[in-house]
Design a protein around this motif. Structure first.
Motif, short mmCIF file in Angstrom:
data_model
loop_
_atom_site.label_atom_id
_atom_site.label_comp_id
_atom_site.label_asym_id
_atom_site.label_seq_id
_atom_site.Cartn_x
_atom_site.Cartn_y
_atom_site.Cartn_z
N PRO A 4 20.41 -4.94 30.79
CA PRO A 4 21.28 -5.72 31.70
C PRO A 4 22.04 -4.50 32.44
O PRO A 4 22.27 -4.85 33.70
N ALA A 5 22.43 -3.30 32.01
CA ALA A 5 23.22 -2.52 32.44
C ALA A 5 22.48 -1.80 33.58
O ALA A 5 22.81 -1.49 34.70
N VAL A 9 23.12 -2.06 37.75
CA VAL A 9 23.03 -0.69 38.39
C VAL A 9 22.33 -1.00 39.79
O VAL A 9 22.64 -0.52 40.89
N SER A 10 21.04 -1.55 39.57
CA SER A 10 20.12 -1.79 40.64
C SER A 10 20.88 -2.74 41.61
O SER A 10 20.85 -2.53 42.92
N GLY A 11 21.59 -3.77 41.34
CA GLY A 11 22.25 -4.82 42.06
C GLY A 11 23.40 -3.89 43.07
O GLY A 11 23.57 -4.38 44.20
N SER A 213 16.74 0.04 48.98
CA SER A 213 15.14 -0.14 48.50
C SER A 213 14.55 0.68 47.60
O SER A 213 14.11 0.18 46.56
N VAL A 214 14.65 1.93 47.87
CA VAL A 214 13.97 3.03 46.83
C VAL A 214 14.47 2.67 45.33
O VAL A 214 13.76 2.56 44.42
N VAL A 215 15.56 2.99 45.24
CA VAL A 215 16.48 2.81 43.79
C VAL A 215 16.17 1.53 43.32
O VAL A 215 15.74 1.42 41.97
#
Length: 278
Positions: A4-5, A9-11, A213-215
Motif C-alpha cells: 500500500p505504501a 508513492v506511485s500515485g 510515467s516512468v516512476v
C-alpha cells in the motif's frame, strides 16, 4: 516497503507530475505540455526498455499503434481537463472509464452496482464544479475533456490487455508512446518544442515524464508481482484521494465537503469492481 505504501508513492509521484504540468500551462498550452510529456516519456522508456532488441510483426505494431493513439489522446485530453478543473475532481471523473469497463465485462452485482455509485459521485462532483464560480466556458471544456479522457482510458484498458498478452507490457508501452507522440507531432511539435529552449522548462518536462510515467510504471510492475489483480483494483481506489492531496498541497485546490463525498463515492465504486480471482 509495504505494497500500500508503494502504491501511495506511485500515485503521489504520478499526480505530482500533473501538478508540475499545470505550472507550465502559463508558458505553453495544455495540449502542448501534454505532447511534451508523451514525447519525453517515450524517450525515457525507449532508453530503459530498448524495444529494438525484440522481434515485432506488422500485426503487433498495428495493435501497438492503435493502443498508442488511445494513450496519447487520453493524456492530451486529461491535460486540457486539469487546465480547467481541479486535479482531484478531474481524476475522479476520469475513473468512470475503468469502472465502465469493469461493469460491462463483469458478471456480478458489484460490477453492475459500481457504475451507479460512480455515477452518483460524478454527478455530485460535476454539480459542485458547475456551482463553484469557475467561468462556465472552463466548466464545459473541462468536463468535455475529462469525458474524452475517461473514454480513452476505457479503450486503453481493453487495447492494453491485448497488447500485453501479445508481448512485454512496458516494452510495448514504450513503442506505443513513441507512435502516439509521432502521430500528434505534425500538429503540436512546432508549438511545443520551443519551450525546451529554456533549460528550466526542459528540466520541468523531464520531471513531468519521470513522475507521471516512468516512476509510476516501474512501481506498478513491482506491485503487480506482489499482489493479486483484485488487490491491485482495490488499491486503485486510493488514486482519487492522492490526486486530491496533491491538488490541495501543491495547487491550493482545497476540496469542499460535497467534493470529498463525490471522491469517496468514486473510490468506493473502484473498490467494488475488484473481483477475487486466483
Amino acid at each position: 516497503m509495504p505494497v500500500p505504501a508503494l502504491f501511495v508513492v506511485s500515485g503521489l509521484t504520478q499526480y505530482l507530475g500533473a501538478a508540475i504540468a499545470v505550472g507550465l500551462f502559463a508558458v505553453a498550452g495544455a495540449v502542448e505540455v501534454g505532447w511534451l510529456r508523451i514525447a519525453a516519456s517515450a524517450a525515457l522508456l525507449l532508453v530503459w526498455r530498448r524495444p529494438w532488441r525484440s522481434r515485432w510483426t506488422r500485426h503487433d505494431v498495428a495493435w501497438v499503434a492503435v493502443f498508442g493513439v488511445a494513450l496519447a489522446t487520453m493524456n492530451l485530453a486529461f491535460y486540457v481537463a486539469i487546465d480547467h478543473l481541479p486535479l482531484g475532481t478531474a481524476v475522479a471523473i476520469e475513473f468512470c472509464g475503468p469502472v465502465a469497463v469493469a461493469a460491462v465485462t463483469g458478471r456480478g452485482w458489484r460490477e453492475r452496482g459500481a457504475i451507479g455509485v460512480a455515477a452518483l459521485g460524478v454527478v455530485l462532483l460535476a454539480g459542485v464544479t458547475v456551482e463553484s464560480g469557475l467561468p462556465r466556458e472552463d466548466v464545459v471544456v473541462g468536463l468535455a475533456a475529462i469525458g474524452v479522457a475517461a473514454a480513452c482510458w476505457a479503450a486503453y484498458i481493453v487495447l492494453g490487455r491485448r497488447v500485453a498478452v501479445a508481448g512485454s507490457g512496458v516494452t510495448s508501452l514504450s513503442v506505443a508512446m513513441t507512435l502516439g507522440a509521432l502521430v500528434f507531432a505534425p500538429f503540436l511539435a512546432s508549438s511545443a518544442l520551443p519551450v525546451l529552449a529554456d533549460w528550466r522548462y526542459a528540466l520541468a518536462v523531464v520531471g513531468i515524464a519521470l513522475f507521471s510515467s516512468v516512476v509510476p510504471y516501474a512501481l506498478e510492475q513491482v506491485i503487480l508481482r506482489r499482489v493479486s489483480a483484485a488487490t491491485f483494483s482495490v488499491l486503485l481506489a486510493l488514486l482519487p484521494a492522492t490526486a486530491a492531496v496533491i491538488g490541495a498541497v501543491v495547487l491550493r485546490q482545497i476540496p469542499t465537503a460535497p467534493e470529498l463525498v463525490g471522491l469517496l463515492l468514486v473510490s468506493g465504486a473502484i473498490a467494488m469492481t475488484a473481483r477475487r480471482t486466483p
